[in-house]
Design a protein around this motif. Structure first.
Motif, PDB file in Angstrom:
ATOM      1  N   LYS A   4       0.843  -1.202   0.000  1.00 23.20           N
ATOM      2  CA  LYS A   4       0.000   0.000   0.000  1.00 23.20           C
ATOM      3  C   LYS A   4       0.876   1.249   0.000  1.00 23.20           C
ATOM      4  CE  LYS A   4      -3.613   0.175   2.664  1.00 23.20           C
ATOM      5  NZ  LYS A   4      -4.442   0.022   3.884  1.00 23.20           N
ATOM      6  N   PRO A   5       0.414   2.300  -0.673  1.00 24.34           N
ATOM      7  CA  PRO A   5       1.202   3.532  -0.685  1.00 24.34           C
ATOM      8  C   PRO A   5       1.351   4.102   0.730  1.00 24.34           C
ATOM      9  CG  PRO A   5      -0.688   3.681  -2.168  1.00 24.34           C
ATOM     10  CD  PRO A   5      -0.841   2.417  -1.402  1.00 24.34           C
ATOM     11  N   THR A   6       2.455   4.793   0.949  1.00 18.17           N
ATOM     12  CA  THR A   6       2.681   5.447   2.236  1.00 18.17           C
ATOM     13  C   THR A   6       2.652   6.957   2.040  1.00 18.17           C
ATOM     14  OG1 THR A   6       5.031   5.558   1.857  1.00 18.17           O
ATOM     15  CG2 THR A   6       4.213   3.543   2.892  1.00 18.17           C
ATOM     16  N   LEU A   7       2.724   7.666   3.156  1.00 20.62           N
ATOM     17  CA  LEU A   7       2.772   9.131   3.088  1.00 20.62           C
ATOM     18  C   LEU A   7       3.968   9.604   2.278  1.00 20.62           C
ATOM     19  CD1 LEU A   7       1.904  10.854   6.479  1.00 20.62           C
ATOM     20  CD2 LEU A   7       0.726  10.972   4.285  1.00 20.62           C
ATOM     21  N   LEU A  10       3.311   9.597  -1.273  1.00 22.75           N
ATOM     22  CA  LEU A  10       2.501  10.716  -1.744  1.00 22.75           C
ATOM     23  C   LEU A  10       3.362  11.963  -1.911  1.00 22.75           C
ATOM     24  CD1 LEU A  10      -0.892  10.448   0.149  1.00 22.75           C
ATOM     25  CD2 LEU A  10      -0.186   9.493  -2.028  1.00 22.75           C
ATOM     26  N   ILE A  11       4.256  12.166  -0.948  1.00 22.35           N
ATOM     27  CA  ILE A  11       5.147  13.333  -1.057  1.00 22.35           C
ATOM     28  C   ILE A  11       6.108  13.117  -2.232  1.00 22.35           C
ATOM     29  CG2 ILE A  11       6.914  14.694   0.129  1.00 22.35           C
ATOM     30  CD1 ILE A  11       5.504  13.798   2.766  1.00 22.35           C
ATOM     31  N   VAL A  13       9.395  12.624  -2.653  1.00 21.73           N
ATOM     32  CA  VAL A  13      10.566  13.483  -2.796  1.00 21.73           C
ATOM     33  C   VAL A  13      11.504  12.946  -3.881  1.00 21.73           C
ATOM     34  CG1 VAL A  13      12.627  14.322  -1.616  1.00 21.73           C
ATOM     35  CG2 VAL A  13      10.437  14.279  -0.428  1.00 21.73           C
TER      36      VAL A  13
ATOM     37  N   ARG B   4       8.887  18.335   2.200  1.00 18.02           N
ATOM     38  CA  ARG B   4       7.674  18.495   1.396  1.00 18.02           C
ATOM     39  C   ARG B   4       8.077  18.722  -0.057  1.00 18.02           C
ATOM     40  NH1 ARG B   4       5.884  16.512   5.064  1.00 18.02           N
ATOM     41  NH2 ARG B   4       4.381  17.239   6.610  1.00 18.02           N
ATOM     42  N   ASN B 205      -2.434  15.979   6.710  1.00 23.07           N
ATOM     43  CA  ASN B 205      -1.265  15.934   7.589  1.00 23.07           C
ATOM     44  C   ASN B 205       0.041  16.183   6.835  1.00 23.07           C
ATOM     45  OD1 ASN B 205      -1.203  13.543   6.257  1.00 23.07           O
ATOM     46  ND2 ASN B 205      -1.744  12.285   8.048  1.00 23.07           N
ATOM     47  N   ILE B 206      -0.027  16.365   5.507  1.00 25.91           N
ATOM     48  CA  ILE B 206       1.203  16.806   4.830  1.00 25.91           C
ATOM     49  C   ILE B 206       0.996  18.160   4.139  1.00 25.91           C
ATOM     50  CG2 ILE B 206       2.228  14.501   4.522  1.00 25.91           C
ATOM     51  CD1 ILE B 206       1.256  14.621   1.580  1.00 25.91           C
ATOM     52  N   VAL B 355     -11.260   2.039   3.408  1.00 26.68           N
ATOM     53  CA  VAL B 355     -10.181   2.081   4.400  1.00 26.68           C
ATOM     54  C   VAL B 355      -8.833   1.790   3.740  1.00 26.68           C
ATOM     55  CG1 VAL B 355     -10.029  -0.308   5.244  1.00 26.68           C
ATOM     56  CG2 VAL B 355      -9.866   1.594   6.873  1.00 26.68           C
ATOM     57  N   ASN B 356      -8.866   1.180   2.551  1.00 20.80           N
ATOM     58  CA  ASN B 356      -7.627   0.908   1.817  1.00 20.80           C
ATOM     59  C   ASN B 356      -7.246   2.015   0.855  1.00 20.80           C
ATOM     60  OD1 ASN B 356      -6.874  -1.620   2.870  1.00 20.80           O
ATOM     61  ND2 ASN B 356      -8.542  -2.572   1.704  1.00 20.80           N
ATOM     62  N   ALA B 358      -5.828   5.315  -0.815  1.00 25.79           N
ATOM     63  CA  ALA B 358      -4.628   6.107  -0.522  1.00 25.79           C
ATOM     64  C   ALA B 358      -4.961   7.455   0.103  1.00 25.79           C
ATOM     65  CB  ALA B 358      -3.815   6.317  -1.804  1.00 25.79           C
ATOM     66  N   LEU B 361      -4.574   8.142   3.872  1.00 24.45           N
ATOM     67  CA  LEU B 361      -3.241   8.339   4.449  1.00 24.45           C
ATOM     68  C   LEU B 361      -3.059   9.758   4.964  1.00 24.45           C
ATOM     69  CD1 LEU B 361      -0.977   6.570   1.807  1.00 24.45           C
ATOM     70  CD2 LEU B 361      -1.220   5.934   4.217  1.00 24.45           C
ATOM     71  N   THR B 362      -3.632  10.718   4.250  1.00 26.90           N
ATOM     72  CA  THR B 362      -3.382  12.115   4.605  1.00 26.90           C
ATOM     73  C   THR B 362      -4.512  12.698   5.460  1.00 26.90           C
ATOM     74  OG1 THR B 362      -4.227  12.602   2.401  1.00 26.90           O
ATOM     75  CG2 THR B 362      -1.846  12.738   2.715  1.00 26.90           C
TER      76      THR B 362
END
Ligand code: FE2
Lengths: 409, 380
Positions: A4-7, A10-11, A13, B4, B205-206, B355-356, B358, B361-362
């Protein structure tokens, strides 16, 4: 199941919009490498092409010259032949030649070979021409590759070879015939001598008139026998590979001696008929003096026969470059018809009226010069005159005959 | 603050900017364009207007319009086959979220091969895409700006999120004139979608200083101009909505979304719901759920929505949520989940899928399947 994708994903970098820059760079590098390789192969092919010693040209289907190699320029010296028609360049003709190997090759889509003579620097030269179609991917000819090899030298060598073959055959034949005739001739002449010796013994028993006839007839028989024997003798020399005694011979002296010898006969001609141009620095040749003298004599007689009252004969000696010493005799006589050129040196070939000669002189000359390892050449134009050139090998230090194909056998 | 990242396409914004499409395509190397749009825009004449600009640049093109709302995997693969067969080189999309997401999917499969589901998730695209020029016809989805493509997997009935910086188009051309021909319903749905993007990305949260300003800007513009835009269709107000949608897209492409979009994607996958009409139903409930984790930020949103602060941050935040509900009701859109999901027994499945997603996540507050179910119950 994919993770699963993580934070952080998403960022992203470490992830950027992908571009083609890197691929482009790689491609450019690959292209550069393959370009170098292509250039190397190009040079290699060029070197191979440059190494070809034949004239090479590429023609378009309508017979225009697309490109030529450096040999073309060396041979034909036509500035900027590209874009001109081949028949313009070679024949100054507005139309294609009647039997054009390029057209044949274009129409048949096959390799076509052909012999042709082109004038180069004022001389006709023989070329062996190969026209091969260069095909496009679907197999149709798009250009024609023309290879031209100068075979003039080969042609000459071939002609010389045939000539010497023929001479050898005829020589054996002539010698054989001469040998066969020699025995009966000896018998005839011997018995005629016997008759002549016995003639006085019957002198008293027959009348004087008959006696005179017998005496005269026997004289004629013996004289003609003598003549036959001379002919037979000279014919016999064809068959023999004699190795006559040889010594250094100075051709200048030879010419002068011969002229002295003929002093009496020459009195009947104009004084300036015969001119002499001798090379003072002429090196000696190795040879048999009396045989060579015969060559000079034979050629001189021929020239005298051919030349009219107001003509001229020039005797020359020269040491050309290389290993040759030459003697030539040029006349302004009636010349030799081209159809006779080939048979000139054959025994019994003569154009003189019957009784004036049996046609042995030139063939004897040929034989003698050949045995000396030399050559006789003729240049002649009908109505203008002829030049006979005798080339003999220069004497070398160990004193034997040079380049004699059959020394002493 | 942790690391970021902020990335957006080149943006050409303004009335009549559509005429630059041909020149843009030419500049990024086009010779044969793959053009994606839909029948509605054809009828309105926008496709012709666009191809005229291609003709002016002497570009050839192949036109593809087999796209439905909530674009499907099979359509993507069909489009990619056309792209490859026609040897196209640049992808242009004219339309709302669906044609644009479809165009992204086609670009991925055409250049990377395989099937679109191979790229579900984040950063799975390995090879460069054809250059993309997108022209949004709605002020909402933000797909012309973002790194997301949402494609329906028909067999699994799931909306797949494909996330990659490579999905950010090269050039976004935003012409408010194109909005004039849209229906009232579409303008509202798109604007509320943009509003939800702004709200969710703001509390993400980002979120970063680069995105927060943009989010608030978008919220303010939409609450101020949507009514006028719908009633008068004035070009000025439509232009403001375009601007709002664009900045919201810039914000959420870089900050992400939240639980509202996680649920919205699942609803779209299961019931083929019009995406924009999900937010009036779910977003207030999600905001209430998230409130404990981000009271100050919710208060910021409330202040922008209300135009003023109430006594406390919490009061301002709650006032904002109520204001959002009122705003939606005033636009005469459905605000109850039962109007979308006829059968309540579908809810657990819906939440299990969400719940799955993406987007969760944020979300500022961690949400379990149970939490999501509670939210749905609250919105029923
Ligand atoms: Fe959305």
């Amino acid at each position: 199941m994919k993770s699963k994708p993580t934070l952080d994903d998403l960022i992203g970098v470490e992830h950027s919009k992908l571009g083609y820059y890197r691929e482009l760079q790689q491609k450019v590098a690959e292209v550069e490498i393959s370009n170098l390789e292509l250039a190397r192969r190009q040079r290699q092919i060029q070197a191979i092409l440059d190494g070809i010693t034949d004239v090479m040209m590429v023609l378009s289907l309508n017979l225009k010259i697309v490109s030529v190699n450096h040999v073309f320029q060396d041979v034909f010296r036509v500035p900027e032949p590209e874009g001109k028609f081949c028949h313009e360049v070679f024949r100054s003709a507005p139309q294609p030649c009647s039997s054009c190997p390029v057209i044949t090759s274009r129409e048949s889509n096959r390799v076509c070979r052909h012999l042709a003579i082109y004038p180069v620097d004022g001389q006709n030269r023989h070329f062996e021409i190969t026209a091969s179609p260069l095909r496009n991917p679907d197999g149709k000819p798009c250009l024609i590759l023309l290879l031209m090899r100068d075979v003039t030298l080969e042609k000459e060598l071939q002609a010389k070879y045939y000539q010497s073959q023929r001479m050898a055959t005829i020589g054996v034949l002539a010698a054989g015939v001469a040998h066969e005739i020699n025995n009966p001739l000896t018998a005839i002449s011997g018995f005629a001598e016997g008759l002549k010796r016995r003639l006085p013994r019957i002198e008293k028993t027959i009348d004087q008139e008959l006696m005179d006839d017998f005496s005269e007839y026997l004289g004629i028989i013996l004289k003609e026998c003598q003549r036959c024997q001379e002919i037979v003798q000279s014919l016999l020399t064809f068959g023999r590979q004699t190795c006559p005694e040889s010594s250094p011979v100075n051709l200048n002296n030879l010419v002068n001696d011969t002229l002295k010898l003929l002093q009496n006969q020459l009195k009947q001609y104009r004084k300036d008929l015969i001119q002499v141009e001798l090379d003072e620095s002429l090196p000696p040749v190795q040879g048999n003096e009396s045989q060579l003298k015969q060559v000079v004599l034979d050629l001189l007689f021929n020239a005298l026969d051919a030349t009219q009252e107001k003509g001229a004969i020039i005797l020359r000696t020269s040491s050309g470059n290389g290993d040759w010493v030459s003697f030539s005799i040029e006349d302004t006589g009636y010349g030799i018809p081209s159809e006779h050129m080939d048979r000139l040196f054959e025994p019994f070939f003569t154009t003189k009226p019957v009784g004036k000669g049996v046609g042995i002189g030139l063939s004897t000359c040929y034989n003698i010069v050949d045995q000396h390892g030399g050559e006789i050449q003729v240049e002649s134009e009908e109505g203008k005159g002829s030049t006979f050139i005798v080339k003999l090998p220069r004497e070398n230090r160990n004193g034997s005959l040079q380049s004699n194909p059959n020394p002493g056998s | 603050m942790e690391l970021r990242k902020f990335s957006i396409p080149e943006i050409i914004f303004g009335r009549g900017s559509l005429r630059y499409v041909g020149r843009c395509a030419r500049r990024i190397g086009a010779e044969k364009v793959f053009l994606v749009s839909d029948p509605g825009l054809e009828q309105a004449g926008w496709v012709d207007r666009l191809t005229e600009t291609l003709e002016e640049e002497k570009l050839r093109w192949v036109y593809f319009n087999d796209v439905v709302s909530n674009p499907r995997d099979l359509q993507i693969e069909k489009g990619a086959a056309v792209y490859r067969r026609e040897r196209a080189d640049v992808v242009i999309a004219l339309g709302g979220g669906s044609p644009m997401d479809a165009a992204k999917g086609i670009a991925v499969v055409a250049s990377n091969g395989g099937q679109i589901r191979d790229y579900e998730g984040a950063n799975r695209i390995q090879r460069p895409l054809p250059p993309m020029v997108f022209i949004p016809s709605t002020a909402g989805s933000g797909s012309d700006i973002t790194q997301f493509a949402i494609i329906t997997d028909v067999r699994r009935k799931v909306k797949m999120s494909i996330i990659s910086r490579t999905l950010v188009p090269n050039i976004s051309i935003i012409d408010p004139l194109v909005l004039q021909t849209k229906t009232r319903k579409l303008i509202i749905a798109a604007a509320i979608d943009a509003m939800s993007h702004a709200i969710e990305s703001y509390v993400s949260n980002i979120a970063s200083p680069f995105t927060e300003l943009l989010s608030l800007q978008a919220i303010g513009l939409i609450v101020k101009h949507l009514h006028t835009a719908v009633e008068t269709r004035s070009l000025d107000s439509l232009e403001q909505l375009s601007s709002a949608s664009t900045v919201a897209g810039m914000a959420f492409s870089n900050a992400g979304l939240g639980a509202d979009h996680a649920l919205a994607h699942s609803l779209g996958g299961m019931f083929d719901t019009l995406h924009g009409l999900v937010h009036p139903v779910l977003l207030p409930a999600v905001m209430r759920f998230n409130l404990p984790e981000c009271i100050e930020k919710m208060a910021d949103i409330g202040r922008v929505l209300l135009g003023r602060r109430l006594g406390s941050s919490e009061a301002t935040a709650l006032g904002g949520i109520e204001k959002f509900e009122e705003f939606c009701e005033s636009l005469e859109v459905g605000v109850h989940l039962k109007e979308i999901v006829r059968d309540k027994s579908e809810l657990p499945n819906l939440c299990k899928m969400a719940v799955n997603d993406a987007c969760l996540l944020t979300n500022p507050r961690k949400a379990t399947c149970e939490d999501l179910l509670q939210i749905c119950e609250g919105a029923w």
